[in-house]
Every structure is written in structure tokens, then in C-alpha cells.
Design a protein around this motif. Sequence first.
Motif, PDB file in Angstrom:
ATOM      1  N   GLN A  35       0.832  -1.201   0.000  1.00 45.18           N
ATOM      2  CA  GLN A  35       0.000   0.000   0.000  1.00 45.18           C
ATOM      3  C   GLN A  35       0.863   1.244   0.000  1.00 45.18           C
ATOM      4  O   GLN A  35       1.630   1.493   0.942  1.00 45.18           O
ATOM      5  CB  GLN A  35      -0.947   0.046   1.196  1.00 45.18           C
ATOM      6  N   ILE A  36       0.716   2.043  -1.047  1.00 41.49           N
ATOM      7  CA  ILE A  36       1.380   3.350  -1.124  1.00 41.49           C
ATOM      8  C   ILE A  36       0.400   4.415  -0.649  1.00 41.49           C
ATOM      9  O   ILE A  36      -0.733   4.480  -1.124  1.00 41.49           O
ATOM     10  CB  ILE A  36       1.804   3.672  -2.569  1.00 41.49           C
ATOM     11  N   TYR A  37       0.834   5.241   0.285  1.00 38.35           N
ATOM     12  CA  TYR A  37       0.060   6.428   0.640  1.00 38.35           C
ATOM     13  C   TYR A  37       0.675   7.574  -0.169  1.00 38.35           C
ATOM     14  O   TYR A  37       1.694   8.151   0.229  1.00 38.35           O
ATOM     15  CB  TYR A  37       0.119   6.690   2.143  1.00 38.35           C
ATOM     16  N   VAL A  70       1.362  -2.932  -6.335  1.00 38.15           N
ATOM     17  CA  VAL A  70       1.206  -1.766  -5.465  1.00 38.15           C
ATOM     18  C   VAL A  70      -0.240  -1.297  -5.533  1.00 38.15           C
ATOM     19  O   VAL A  70      -0.881  -1.343  -6.571  1.00 38.15           O
ATOM     20  CB  VAL A  70       2.158  -0.621  -5.855  1.00 38.15           C
ATOM     21  N   TRP A  71      -0.741  -0.887  -4.372  1.00 32.74           N
ATOM     22  CA  TRP A  71      -2.075  -0.302  -4.285  1.00 32.74           C
ATOM     23  C   TRP A  71      -1.896   1.152  -3.888  1.00 32.74           C
ATOM     24  O   TRP A  71      -1.263   1.466  -2.888  1.00 32.74           O
ATOM     25  CB  TRP A  71      -2.924  -1.091  -3.290  1.00 32.74           C
ATOM     26  N   LEU A  72      -2.464   2.062  -4.702  1.00 27.17           N
ATOM     27  CA  LEU A  72      -2.368   3.491  -4.459  1.00 27.17           C
ATOM     28  C   LEU A  72      -3.618   3.979  -3.755  1.00 27.17           C
ATOM     29  O   LEU A  72      -4.736   3.837  -4.284  1.00 27.17           O
ATOM     30  CB  LEU A  72      -2.213   4.253  -5.774  1.00 27.17           C
ATOM     31  N   SER A  73      -3.465   4.541  -2.562  1.00 27.32           N
ATOM     32  CA  SER A  73      -4.584   5.233  -1.931  1.00 27.32           C
ATOM     33  C   SER A  73      -5.046   6.351  -2.865  1.00 27.32           C
ATOM     34  O   SER A  73      -4.335   6.734  -3.783  1.00 27.32           O
ATOM     35  CB  SER A  73      -4.160   5.756  -0.564  1.00 27.32           C
ATOM     36  N   PRO A  74      -6.260   6.911  -2.672  1.00 29.46           N
ATOM     37  CA  PRO A  74      -6.925   7.707  -3.711  1.00 29.46           C
ATOM     38  C   PRO A  74      -6.078   8.806  -4.339  1.00 29.46           C
ATOM     39  O   PRO A  74      -5.440   9.599  -3.646  1.00 29.46           O
ATOM     40  CB  PRO A  74      -8.111   8.318  -2.966  1.00 29.46           C
ATOM     41  N   ILE A  75      -6.120   8.838  -5.678  1.00 34.93           N
ATOM     42  CA  ILE A  75      -5.393   9.858  -6.439  1.00 34.93           C
ATOM     43  C   ILE A  75      -6.322  10.635  -7.367  1.00 34.93           C
ATOM     44  O   ILE A  75      -5.867  11.522  -8.088  1.00 34.93           O
ATOM     45  CB  ILE A  75      -4.256   9.229  -7.273  1.00 34.93           C
ATOM     46  N   GLY A  84      -8.673  12.602   0.013  1.00 37.73           N
ATOM     47  CA  GLY A  84      -8.938  12.036  -1.299  1.00 37.73           C
ATOM     48  C   GLY A  84     -10.087  11.062  -1.339  1.00 37.73           C
ATOM     49  O   GLY A  84     -10.470  10.610  -2.426  1.00 37.73           O
ATOM     50  N   TYR A  85     -10.660  10.727  -0.181  1.00 38.35           N
ATOM     51  CA  TYR A  85     -11.821   9.846  -0.157  1.00 38.35           C
ATOM     52  C   TYR A  85     -13.111  10.636  -0.386  1.00 38.35           C
ATOM     53  O   TYR A  85     -14.204  10.142  -0.117  1.00 38.35           O
ATOM     54  CB  TYR A  85     -11.870   9.055   1.143  1.00 38.35           C
ATOM     55  N   ASP A  86     -12.979  11.837  -0.889  1.00 35.38           N
ATOM     56  CA  ASP A  86     -14.102  12.676  -1.302  1.00 35.38           C
ATOM     57  C   ASP A  86     -13.826  13.098  -2.753  1.00 35.38           C
ATOM     58  O   ASP A  86     -13.259  14.143  -3.016  1.00 35.38           O
ATOM     59  CB  ASP A  86     -14.256  13.886  -0.380  1.00 35.38           C
ATOM     60  N   ILE A  87     -14.214  12.247  -3.680  1.00 32.93           N
ATOM     61  CA  ILE A  87     -13.828  12.418  -5.082  1.00 32.93           C
ATOM     62  C   ILE A  87     -14.790  13.370  -5.786  1.00 32.93           C
ATOM     63  O   ILE A  87     -16.012  13.210  -5.726  1.00 32.93           O
ATOM     64  CB  ILE A  87     -13.794  11.053  -5.796  1.00 32.93           C
ATOM     65  N   SER A  88     -14.223  14.347  -6.484  1.00 33.35           N
ATOM     66  CA  SER A  88     -15.034  15.313  -7.233  1.00 33.35           C
ATOM     67  C   SER A  88     -15.051  15.012  -8.728  1.00 33.35           C
ATOM     68  O   SER A  88     -15.877  15.561  -9.457  1.00 33.35           O
ATOM     69  CB  SER A  88     -14.529  16.744  -6.995  1.00 33.35           C
ATOM     70  N   ASP A  89     -14.148  14.156  -9.196  1.00 33.09           N
ATOM     71  CA  ASP A  89     -14.145  13.742 -10.607  1.00 33.09           C
ATOM     72  C   ASP A  89     -13.421  12.411 -10.720  1.00 33.09           C
ATOM     73  O   ASP A  89     -12.200  12.354 -10.557  1.00 33.09           O
ATOM     74  CB  ASP A  89     -13.471  14.790 -11.486  1.00 33.09           C
ATOM     75  N   TYR A  90     -14.168  11.345 -10.989  1.00 29.76           N
ATOM     76  CA  TYR A  90     -13.573  10.015 -11.087  1.00 29.76           C
ATOM     77  C   TYR A  90     -12.671   9.872 -12.305  1.00 29.76           C
ATOM     78  O   TYR A  90     -11.857   8.941 -12.366  1.00 29.76           O
ATOM     79  CB  TYR A  90     -14.669   8.951 -11.164  1.00 29.76           C
ATOM     80  N   HIS A 111       4.522  -2.148 -15.163  1.00 27.85           N
ATOM     81  CA  HIS A 111       4.341  -3.406 -15.887  1.00 27.85           C
ATOM     82  C   HIS A 111       5.648  -3.893 -16.509  1.00 27.85           C
ATOM     83  O   HIS A 111       5.890  -5.104 -16.577  1.00 27.85           O
ATOM     84  CB  HIS A 111       3.265  -3.233 -16.957  1.00 27.85           C
ATOM     85  N   GLU A 112       6.477  -2.975 -16.945  1.00 27.59           N
ATOM     86  CA  GLU A 112       7.780  -3.370 -17.481  1.00 27.59           C
ATOM     87  C   GLU A 112       8.620  -4.072 -16.422  1.00 27.59           C
ATOM     88  O   GLU A 112       9.440  -4.947 -16.737  1.00 27.59           O
ATOM     89  CB  GLU A 112       8.533  -2.141 -17.999  1.00 27.59           C
ATOM     90  N   LEU A 113       8.409  -3.709 -15.159  1.00 25.03           N
ATOM     91  CA  LEU A 113       9.140  -4.322 -14.044  1.00 25.03           C
ATOM     92  C   LEU A 113       8.405  -5.528 -13.468  1.00 25.03           C
ATOM     93  O   LEU A 113       8.873  -6.134 -12.495  1.00 25.03           O
ATOM     94  CB  LEU A 113       9.371  -3.285 -12.940  1.00 25.03           C
ATOM     95  N   GLY A 114       7.245  -5.859 -14.035  1.00 23.79           N
ATOM     96  CA  GLY A 114       6.474  -6.988 -13.524  1.00 23.79           C
ATOM     97  C   GLY A 114       5.650  -6.659 -12.302  1.00 23.79           C
ATOM     98  O   GLY A 114       5.253  -7.561 -11.552  1.00 23.79           O
ATOM     99  N   ILE A 115       5.369  -5.366 -12.078  1.00 19.52           N
ATOM    100  CA  ILE A 115       4.614  -4.917 -10.906  1.00 19.52           C
ATOM    101  C   ILE A 115       3.187  -4.559 -11.332  1.00 19.52           C
ATOM    102  O   ILE A 115       2.991  -3.755 -12.247  1.00 19.52           O
ATOM    103  CB  ILE A 115       5.275  -3.683 -10.254  1.00 19.52           C
ATOM    104  N   LYS A 116       2.194  -5.140 -10.675  1.00 18.33           N
ATOM    105  CA  LYS A 116       0.801  -4.808 -10.936  1.00 18.33           C
ATOM    106  C   LYS A 116       0.427  -3.512 -10.215  1.00 18.33           C
ATOM    107  O   LYS A 116       1.024  -3.161  -9.190  1.00 18.33           O
ATOM    108  CB  LYS A 116      -0.114  -5.935 -10.449  1.00 18.33           C
ATOM    109  N   VAL A 117      -0.586  -2.811 -10.743  1.00 19.11           N
ATOM    110  CA  VAL A 117      -1.010  -1.535 -10.161  1.00 19.11           C
ATOM    111  C   VAL A 117      -2.503  -1.605  -9.822  1.00 19.11           C
ATOM    112  O   VAL A 117      -3.343  -1.876 -10.689  1.00 19.11           O
ATOM    113  CB  VAL A 117      -0.751  -0.365 -11.130  1.00 19.11           C
ATOM    114  N   ILE A 118      -2.811  -1.354  -8.553  1.00 20.91           N
ATOM    115  CA  ILE A 118      -4.172  -1.383  -8.029  1.00 20.91           C
ATOM    116  C   ILE A 118      -4.568   0.038  -7.625  1.00 20.91           C
ATOM    117  O   ILE A 118      -3.802   0.731  -6.950  1.00 20.91           O
ATOM    118  CB  ILE A 118      -4.266  -2.302  -6.792  1.00 20.91           C
ATOM    119  N   LEU A 119      -5.758   0.472  -8.022  1.00 20.96           N
ATOM    120  CA  LEU A 119      -6.246   1.799  -7.653  1.00 20.96           C
ATOM    121  C   LEU A 119      -7.270   1.712  -6.533  1.00 20.96           C
ATOM    122  O   LEU A 119      -8.043   0.752  -6.460  1.00 20.96           O
ATOM    123  CB  LEU A 119      -6.912   2.490  -8.844  1.00 20.96           C
ATOM    124  N   ASP A 120      -7.305   2.735  -5.697  1.00 22.13           N
ATOM    125  CA  ASP A 120      -8.364   2.866  -4.700  1.00 22.13           C
ATOM    126  C   ASP A 120      -9.621   3.388  -5.397  1.00 22.13           C
ATOM    127  O   ASP A 120      -9.577   4.382  -6.126  1.00 22.13           O
ATOM    128  CB  ASP A 120      -7.933   3.845  -3.605  1.00 22.13           C
TER     129      ASP A 120
END
Length: 572
Positions: A35-37, A70-75, A84-90, A111-120
Motif C-alpha cells: 500500500q502506497i500512501y 502496489v495499491w495506491l490510496s486515492p489519487i 482524497g476519499y471525497d472524489i469530485s471527478d472520477y 508493468h515493465e518491471l512486472g509490478i501490478k497496479v491497483i487503484l483505490d
Amino acid sequence: MNIFFSSLSIIFLLNCFKSRAETDEDWWTHGVFYQIYPRSFKDSNNDGDGDLQGIINKLDHFKDAGLTGVWLSPIMKSPQVDAGYDISDYYSIDPMYGSMEDLKNLIEKAHELGIKVILDFVPNHTSNQHEWFKASENGTEEYRDFYVWVDGTPDKPPNNWISVFKNSAWKWSTKREQWYLHQFLEAQPDLNYWNPEVRKALHRILIYYMDLGIDGFRVDAVPYLVEDKLLRDEPRSYDPNAQPNEPDYLIHTYTKDTDDTFDVVYEFREVVDEYTKKNGGSTRILMSEAYAPLDKTMRYYGTSDGSRLGAHFTFNFFFVSLNLNVTTAYDIEALVYKWIDNLPNIYVSNWVIGNHDNRRVSTRCGVENVDGFNMLVNLLPGIGVTYNGEEIGQEDGEVSYEQGKDPAARNKSTFYKESRDFERTPFQWDDTINAGFNEGHETWLPVSGNYHETNLAAQKEANGLSHYKIYREVLKKRQEDPAALGDTNIWSLSEDVLVLKRTLGNSHIVLAFKLGWHNNTIPEEVFIPGIKCNKAIVAITNVGSAYNIGDALNPLQFTLNPHDSIVLDINC
């Protein structure tokens, strides 16, 4: 030794369970997710806030550590009222973090490094600044019923429902002259899942990001998605410690974990499964956040027979409550078996020791124990989850009330008890200014004062052991067959000693861990149950252990000092 006899007597009563990886070889089933904050991870442009380019610049860290994704907290774009848990534009990235091009670049390079990316993904509510809510409040027909609106008078809320953040869950709109529901902050109005157009709109968001290459989603606050349509008052809990304005004052029969909520989660799963089926490639996954009773937590995985599927896994929060003042090895053993015994065999276990909403494991359980807990969660069967900083034993930072940002902790008298700012302070990269988080600009939360001693660079360069080196070796060890495919047993040999054994044939990977909490100065003689040979090799040790890698010991009788955690290879 009495411990030997009491422990041997329970061996025959212990359950033995199979690793789910034995029956499901998909990429995520034995992965480790980090989990990346984002606001606290790495600031590339020296404005005080972490950003996507900062994550891109540090992608090699995940490859070096041996992480799966990696899972990214809301961006997504947000007024940042609630981090960021109050989204104004998805469909936009918050300028604080960069741009959609930055996200595309991050996905490509990961992906080039073999790392998956998960979004909040935040589907329960939006910001009150979202165009949907503005249109709904204005009565625009297309969006009129996108949120939960109820008739009434401004002096009396529709019912007794209480927000997670205290006080009434209803807010009067003078513009629309109705009440709207907000199970969190007033600035976070709840979407109306009784409207099928809302569900379709959320499905389109999932598809949009999967089209960009996102590998899955962590679904936020799922227990709150669908409320009772009849708006019935919730019953009193009669919790003597709860005040009338606090959520624990009520039993949330009608606002949490409703049957209709599970249907929504199952629909989300259908969307991502259909996408993978149609477009090919690796499985796109859902992780669900559900602080819920255990039976409800399991339902978020899906039905017990698998006829309907929910999240690929629902976070197991048992370990985030561990606390050195009260937890024993007996408690940890019980929690492991409680989870496994309740999880249907068709689903995959997961193990979490921290996140952005809970005090860091090094603070709760002691820095001297962080290696043992990293070993434990990554050698148990299934999925491991690491919150950023756990790999270096980072502790909570020092934040004053004046420096705090958490909207749930704006009462000065309870700030130090309730604030989540302490576990969100910047990651400690090195011993340069601001711990290498940036080049000197004031950071959004203060950098911890201990970064000169605790930082990634120092641990990578250390001549001897370090928390990070141990973490990396544990992630390698979990890929070996006994840890990936083997049977599992866990024993508490005393209130202070825990033994985890993973077995495949005659090969065993064993963790022996003395917490050092309840008998914190006395060495203890221990043994590995179910082992018949008298030789084990030390494969990994904690920082400060009396053992060295490569040492041979007798697994039938050896000594652990307080806070020792050692991983043994045994072949017999």
C-alpha cells in the motif's frame, strides 16, 4: 519443562489447513501487495506533497523488495476534505499528484518491471463538489436521484442514523429543501444504489481504468453502500462507553452490511470478470475494505458455494488490532485459526498488519518485533499486504494538533487518541533533508525526527542485518514450495512464544517467534512440534538475534531470547 508437556498435549487438537495456492495458480493468490500512501511516499517536485512522478522514480524499490503489486490510496480529483476519499471527478487525477499521463506512465513502467497496479475506488459517496451532486442538488432530472434525498423539515432529521464521523448522518440542503445522507462527512454525500443508473455509472469507471491498464481495485467502505429503503431507526447498542452522537451508540442494522450491499459487490465482480474474459490478459482483481463482523466479511468474498463471487479477497483486519499491552501468542494463534476456519476453501486468505487508518505496527508492537510480524504475515498461506514503511520498521511520526490534517480528529482533547496523521507521515528514504522525501520544502505532515536512524538507504547499505534486508529475504522465502504450497500449523507454546510451520512432504519452513511482551527479560526453551529429526538450519533472523544465518540447532530443544524471530529450514 512444563511448556513441553502442555504444548505436546494440544498438538493432536490442532487444525491443519491447505494453502489456497495449491488449487489456484493465478498471479494474485500468493502475491504481496504494497500500500502506497501517495501524498507521503515521494515528492518529485518539492512542493511538500508526494506525487505520481515520485512513485515512478521509486518503482525499482518494489522490484528490489520482491513485491507483486502496489495499491495506491486515492489519487482522483478531490477537494481533499478527507484525504482524497471525497472524489469530485472520477475521470481526472488530482493536480496534487499529477496528470492522467503520469498515471499511464506509471502503469507502463510498473508493468515493465512486472509490478501490478491497483487503484483505490471509492463507490459509496462522492464529494459534494462532484458535478453529479451539484446537478442532483439543483434538481437536474438525470441526476435527481443519484443521491439519497429525503423529504422533511430543517429542524428534524429523517431518522436517528449516525455518521461514522459522529453526529447525524443527515444534512439539510437549503437549495433543494431536502435532507441528504452522508455516512461519513457532510462533504461526502452517499450515492443512491437503488437507482440502477448509479450502478451503471460506477461500472463505467471501473472499465475506464481497466482500459488504461489498471490491474484491479481496492474498493473502499463497502459495508455502507446500500441502506434500508424504509429509513427505519436503528436500535440502541446500550454500549456504556458510547455517547448519543457516536456511531457505537447504535447497532447499524439498516445502514451497514445489508443484503443489498452484497449484491452490489457481486455486480462489481461481474464487471471485472467479464472485462478479463472479453479482453484477455491477467485477472483483474478486487480487494474490499470491510470492517464488519466475521460472517459478513466472508460474504464479501462471495457465497459459500461460489455461486456468486464478490471481492477476490476482503482484507483480514485481525492483526491491525494487535497491541503489545494486551496481545499474547495464544491470541495470535486463535486469530489465525478463526480466520482460516471461517473462510470457505474456495477463497484465498490474506494477512494485514497495518494501513493508513491504524497506528504503525512498529509503534503498536515494538520495533524489536517488526521483523517477526513481517515474517508471520508473509509466511502464512495466501496473500500478504504491506503498508509503506513496514519494510523498514518505520514508526508513527510526531504530529501536533496544529499540524494535523485528519478531519476525523479536530477535537484537541482527543486528537492524540483519534488522529490518523501519525501513521501517514512521509516515508523515510535516507538521512538527507526531510528524509529524502523531497528537497527541503515544508512537508504536508512533518517528517519523523528519527529518520536519521530509520531510513531505507541506511538499511540497504548496512554491513549486517537490517529490517529491510530481512523483509526482502522473507519475500524470497515465501516463494519456496513449503510456503507457497504447503500445509500450515501454528502453535502458541506459551503466552510469549509462537511457532508457525509450513510443510510440503519432508520439507518444512518454520518461524519461531518470542514476542517478549509478557516475559520480556527471560530466555525461553522451545521446540518445534511434529518434527522428529534433531537438525535445523537458521535461514533468516531478526535484527539483534543471538542466532546467525547458517547456524545449526536442535529443533526439539533450543532457546529464544525476548523478541527473537528466526526462520528455520528443516528436512526430515
